[in-house]
Design an enzyme around this catalytic site. Structure first.
Site: not given
Ligand code: FPP
Length: 262
Positions: A70, A35, A22
């Site tokens: 998501n 983002r 996260d």
């Molecule tokens: C949460 O951060 C993260 C995600 C919803 C996606 C995770 C994806 C990756 C780490 C990259 C791709 C994955 C792989 C396996 C190559 P958020 O966007 O919710 O962060 P925030 O809470 O700060 O908005």
């Protein structure tokens, strides 16, 4: 390579670590970036952590890469995440295969676009003979959805006469859950970015997992953060409902301080 990675004795390592990655969005916003840049740097962190986990000798690592919820994000962000996943699967293919890593997935992967599903299925099949570490991608995954799916399978088995309601135990139920088939029990959950939530991740599997929360945003999460989480875990006493004295007696008998099952 510095062997801070070997700081935790093998006997005190978790076998299966799950990570809620996260903070990509906040990492980007705090730098005045879109983002998407956060997700890109997040994918770099995935590479680093998978490599470190393999070197440390974890048996399994599950990354919560995309939740069932998501899909409700803005379509451009969903598209960008799918494109990143596709890129990851192509770019990491060789390293995964050469390093004895078996790729598996949990979640409703039939919802993924074909350009992600195809390289995913291909790499899962190509790596099926590897057994040094399991890398599990939770994709279009939800804990409630998984439990609901298992309940449906159990109900079907009862209707067909293959199962009777009286014989349903937690173990029987778990046998109907897709993730349990290949993965060892979840020992440790790590969540980055200072949030203290489970967010529909491994709801069933978390029953006895240890939890480690860190303020580090996922794009900044590196080898040192992983080692810090493992050190934290190595100092926990896992009792599975028993008393400390019972655990100590069992540990003495087993010749190890670590117990994986009740
Ligand atoms: C949460 O951060 C993260 C995600 C919803 C996606 C995770 C994806 C990756 C780490 C990259 C791709 C994955 C792989 C396996 C190559 P958020 O966007 O919710 O962060 P925030 O809470 O700060 O908005």
């Amino acid at each position: 390579m510095a062997d801070e990675l070997l700081a935790v004795p093998a006997s005190r390592l978790p076998r299966h670590v799950g990570i809620i990655m996260d903070g990509n969005g906040r990492w980007a916003r705090s730098r005045g970036l879109p983002r998407e840049k956060g997700h890109e740097r997040g994918a770099d962190a995935v590479r680093t952590v998978v490599r470190a986990a393999r070197r440390i000798g974890l048996s399994a690592l599950t990354l919560f890469a995309f939740s069932s919820q998501n899909w409700d994000r803005p379509p451009e962000e969903v598209f960008h995440l799918m494109a990143l996943l596709r890129r990851y699967l192509h770019e990491e293919r060789e390293e995964i295969l050469d390093n004895g890593i078996r790729l598996v997935s949990v979640g409703q992967t039939d919802r993924l676009p074909a350009y992600v599903r195809a390289p995913l299925e291909d790499l899962k099949a190509a790596s099926a003979g590897n057994d040094d570490m399991i890398l599990c991608l939770a994709l279009s995954y939800g804990g409630r959805e998984t439990i609901t799916e298992a309940a449906r399978a159990v109900a079907r088995a009862c209707l067909d006469g293959r199962l009777s309601p009286e014989t349903i135990t937690p173990e029987v139920f778990e046998g109907h859950m897709a993730p349990s088939r290949l993965l060892p029990p979840l020992d440790l959950l790590i969540r980055t970015s200072g949030e203290h939530r489970i967010s529909n991740f491994f709801l069933w599997e978390l029953a006895y997992a240890e939890l480690h929360f860190t303020e580090t945003m996922w794009p900044d999460f590196g080898r040192e953060d992983l080692v810090a989480a493992l050190l934290d875990y190595s100092q926990r006493e896992r009792r599975f409902g028993r008393t400390s004295e019972q655990v100590a007696a069992l540990d003495g008998r087993a010749g190890t301080k670590r117990k994986d099952a009740p």
